[in-house]
Design an enzyme around this catalytic site. Structure first.
Site, PDB file in Angstrom:
ATOM      1  N   TYR A 166       0.850  -1.246  -0.044  1.00  0.00           N
ATOM      2  CA  TYR A 166       0.127   0.045   0.114  1.00  0.00           C
ATOM      3  C   TYR A 166       0.728   1.056   0.073  1.00  0.00           C
ATOM      4  CZ  TYR A 166      -3.852  -2.854   1.522  1.00  0.00           C
ATOM      5  OH  TYR A 166      -4.940  -3.964   1.686  1.00  0.00           O
ATOM      6  N   HIS A 209       0.060 -11.723   1.656  1.00  0.00           N
ATOM      7  CA  HIS A 209      -1.011 -11.065   0.863  1.00  0.00           C
ATOM      8  C   HIS A 209      -1.462 -11.656  -0.285  1.00  0.00           C
ATOM      9  CE1 HIS A 209      -1.815  -6.571  -0.194  1.00  0.00           C
ATOM     10  NE2 HIS A 209      -2.746  -7.320  -0.368  1.00  0.00           N
TER      11      HIS A 209
HETATM   12  N1  LIG Z   1      -5.961  -8.365   1.441  1.00  0.00           N
HETATM   13  C1  LIG Z   1      -6.449  -7.816   0.196  1.00  0.00           C
HETATM   14  O1  LIG Z   1      -6.009  -8.192  -0.650  1.00  0.00           O
HETATM   15  C2  LIG Z   1      -7.201  -6.562   0.319  1.00  0.00           C
HETATM   16  C3  LIG Z   1      -7.985  -6.190  -0.892  1.00  0.00           C
HETATM   17  C4  LIG Z   1      -8.625  -5.053  -0.692  1.00  0.00           C
HETATM   18  C5  LIG Z   1      -9.000  -4.438   0.465  1.00  0.00           C
HETATM   19  N2  LIG Z   1      -8.251  -4.821   1.247  1.00  0.00           N
HETATM   20  C6  LIG Z   1      -8.319  -4.097   2.945  1.00  0.00           C
HETATM   21  O2  LIG Z   1      -9.742  -3.828   3.307  1.00  0.00           O
HETATM   22  C7  LIG Z   1     -10.124  -2.579   3.461  1.00  0.00           C
HETATM   23  C8  LIG Z   1     -11.357  -2.156   2.947  1.00  0.00           C
HETATM   24  O3  LIG Z   1     -11.867  -2.623   1.538  1.00  0.00           O
HETATM   25  P1  LIG Z   1     -11.563  -1.501   0.393  1.00  0.00           P
HETATM   26  O4  LIG Z   1     -10.906  -0.315   1.214  1.00  0.00           O
HETATM   27  O5  LIG Z   1     -11.491  -1.894  -0.679  1.00  0.00           O
HETATM   28  O6  LIG Z   1     -13.233  -1.192   0.441  1.00  0.00           O
HETATM   29  P2  LIG Z   1     -14.518  -0.922   1.355  1.00  0.00           P
HETATM   30  O7  LIG Z   1     -14.289  -0.700   2.760  1.00  0.00           O
HETATM   31  O8  LIG Z   1     -15.571  -2.025   1.030  1.00  0.00           O
HETATM   32  O9  LIG Z   1     -15.225   0.421   0.498  1.00  0.00           O
HETATM   33  C9  LIG Z   1     -14.620   1.571   0.993  1.00  0.00           C
HETATM   34  C10 LIG Z   1     -15.222   2.638   0.332  1.00  0.00           C
HETATM   35  O10 LIG Z   1     -16.599   2.875   0.676  1.00  0.00           O
HETATM   36  C11 LIG Z   1     -16.852   4.250   1.053  1.00  0.00           C
HETATM   37  N3  LIG Z   1     -17.675   4.315   2.307  1.00  0.00           N
HETATM   38  C12 LIG Z   1     -17.195   3.795   3.723  1.00  0.00           C
HETATM   39  N4  LIG Z   1     -18.025   3.821   4.549  1.00  0.00           N
HETATM   40  C13 LIG Z   1     -19.171   4.737   4.034  1.00  0.00           C
HETATM   41  C14 LIG Z   1     -20.208   5.055   4.490  1.00  0.00           C
HETATM   42  N5  LIG Z   1     -20.903   4.826   5.713  1.00  0.00           N
HETATM   43  N6  LIG Z   1     -21.303   5.731   3.519  1.00  0.00           N
HETATM   44  C15 LIG Z   1     -20.814   5.801   2.269  1.00  0.00           C
HETATM   45  N7  LIG Z   1     -19.720   5.614   1.743  1.00  0.00           N
HETATM   46  C16 LIG Z   1     -18.905   4.711   2.614  1.00  0.00           C
HETATM   47  C17 LIG Z   1     -15.797   4.935   1.178  1.00  0.00           C
HETATM   48  O11 LIG Z   1     -15.576   6.367   0.807  1.00  0.00           O
HETATM   49  P3  LIG Z   1     -15.535   7.425   1.691  1.00  0.00           P
HETATM   50  O12 LIG Z   1     -13.818   7.833   1.719  1.00  0.00           O
HETATM   51  O13 LIG Z   1     -16.076   8.518   0.787  1.00  0.00           O
HETATM   52  O14 LIG Z   1     -16.178   7.075   3.178  1.00  0.00           O
HETATM   53  C18 LIG Z   1     -14.978   3.921   0.305  1.00  0.00           C
HETATM   54  O15 LIG Z   1     -14.967   4.410  -1.118  1.00  0.00           O
HETATM   55  C19 LIG Z   1      -9.117  -1.791   2.507  1.00  0.00           C
HETATM   56  O16 LIG Z   1      -8.801  -0.644   3.044  1.00  0.00           O
HETATM   57  C20 LIG Z   1      -7.786  -2.875   3.028  1.00  0.00           C
HETATM   58  O17 LIG Z   1      -7.324  -2.339   4.033  1.00  0.00           O
HETATM   59  C21 LIG Z   1      -7.372  -5.920   1.588  1.00  0.00           C
END
Ligand SMILES: NC(=O)c1ccc[n+]([C@@H]2O[C@H](COP(=O)([O-])OP(=O)(O)OC[C@H]3O[C@@H](n4cnc5c(N)ncnc54)[C@H](OP(=O)(O)O)[C@@H]3O)[C@@H](O)[C@H]2O)c1
Length: 284
Positions: A49, A111
């Site tokens: 990241y 990862h």
């Molecule tokens: N291990 C892996 O391969 C892998 C892959 C992907 C992700 N991850 C981890 O998982 C974490 C979460 O997944 P993600 O970041 O992909 O996506 P997510 O948490 O499913 O979605 C994030 C999105 O949702 C929005 N959001 C969050 N809360 C909200 C709410 N209450 N109302 C409206 N919009 C909202 C955020 O925008 P705003 O900023 O506008 O709130 C952002 O655009 C990552 O940050 C990372 O740490 C791991």
């Protein structure tokens, strides 16, 4: 905040804050601090990241200001493919610790299920025995790869972080994790904001009955089925909203309505497609 006990007795929070795509250090520091103020104690980053340093700085500041204690934080980071293999993994771990300003990691994950992850796993086992990591796990491991690793390691993975949200349930994979004693953790629990999840009629209707939003309903649904979730936001009001899921639970009938949203496949990353391995390994 509820927690789950991993197979080695370590308690892991059921909700954490992820920092994917937070490349700008100042913005990342602000978000980690705001997430901490909202109540989050588990933080999910990764070497890939490019923000371990910012996360480390934010958490160190909170500790030095007397707001946080290191032992109350749960830090997750991940080993990238380029550092697979026994020796490289050991060096990568030390680099992650340096950037995060900590001498131990709460949960260290492989990862991606590519390259020499068996070599990397031997290093994970060593780090665990030496007390440098409190728990070890993997991410994006399919049921068959996870089973193989569990059956061929002295210290089997304690966690598998995979994509899990109302449009992608992965019930079969969760069953296998349950049989192996591996705790599932959801990435993209809000489907990265895709598929108009925040105005989904089913989630809104269920949430409405509990005085909750679609986002809160989606998060609670995963927690109710025993899944730990890491979610991301750069908006303090969203962080607080996502954190406020501990005073309700979904009924069986409500869960059945969410069952109907399952596509049965991922629209974000299809790990069954060999092109994904080529993409991550940068070999076409
Ligand atoms: N291990 C892996 O391969 C892998 C892959 C992907 C992700 N991850 C981890 O998982 C974490 C979460 O997944 P993600 O970041 O992909 O996506 P997510 O948490 O499913 O979605 C994030 C999105 O949702 C929005 N959001 C969050 N809360 C909200 C709410 N209450 N109302 C409206 N919009 C909202 C955020 O925008 P705003 O900023 O506008 O709130 C952002 O655009 C990552 O940050 C990372 O740490 C791991």
């Amino acid at each position: 905040m509820d927690s789950v006990t991993l197979r080695n007795g370590v308690k892991m929070p059921l909700l954490g804050f992820g920092v994917l795509r937070m490349k700008d250090p100042a913005a990342c520091i602000r978000c980690v601090r705001e997430a901490f103020e909202s109540g989050y104690r588990m933080f999910d980053t990764a070497a890939s990241y490019g923000n371990e340093e910012a996360v480390g700085r934010a958490l160190r500041e909170l500790i030095e200001e007397g707001k946080a204690k290191r032992e109350d934080l749960f830090i997750i980071t991940k080993l990238w493919i380029d550092d697979a293999g026994e020796e490289a993994a050991g060096k990568a771990f030390e680099e992650s610790c340096r950037r995060l300003q900590t001498d131990y990691i709460d949960l260290y994950l492989i990862h991606q299920p590519y390259s020499d992850y068996y070599g990397a796993w031997r290093t994970m086992e060593r780090l665990y025995r030496e007390g440098r990591v409190r728990a070890v796990g993997v991410s994006n491991f399919s049921p068959e790869r996870l089973t193989d690793l569990c059956l061929n390691s002295r210290i089997p993975p304690m966690v598998n972080q995979v994509e899990l949200h109302p449009f992608y349930h992965q019930d079969g994979a969760l069953r296998v994790m349950g049989e192996l004693g591996v705790q599932p953790q959801a990435w993209a629990p809000l489907c990265e904001g895709l598929k108009k999840i925040f105005s989904n009629k089913v989630l809104e209707k269920i949430g409405g009955k509990h005085g909750k939003t679609a986002a809160q309903t989606a998060l609670r649904w995963n927690v109710d089925r025993g899944v730990s979730v890491v979610t991301r936001s750069s908006v303090p009001a969203h962080m607080q909203e996502d954190y406020d899921i501990w005073d309700f639970t979904l009924s069986e009938a409500e869960r059945q309505l969410i069952d109907q949203l399952d596509l049965g496949y991922s629209e974000i990353l299809d790990y069954g497609n060999p092109c994904i391995a080529r993409m991550f390994l940068k070999k076409r």
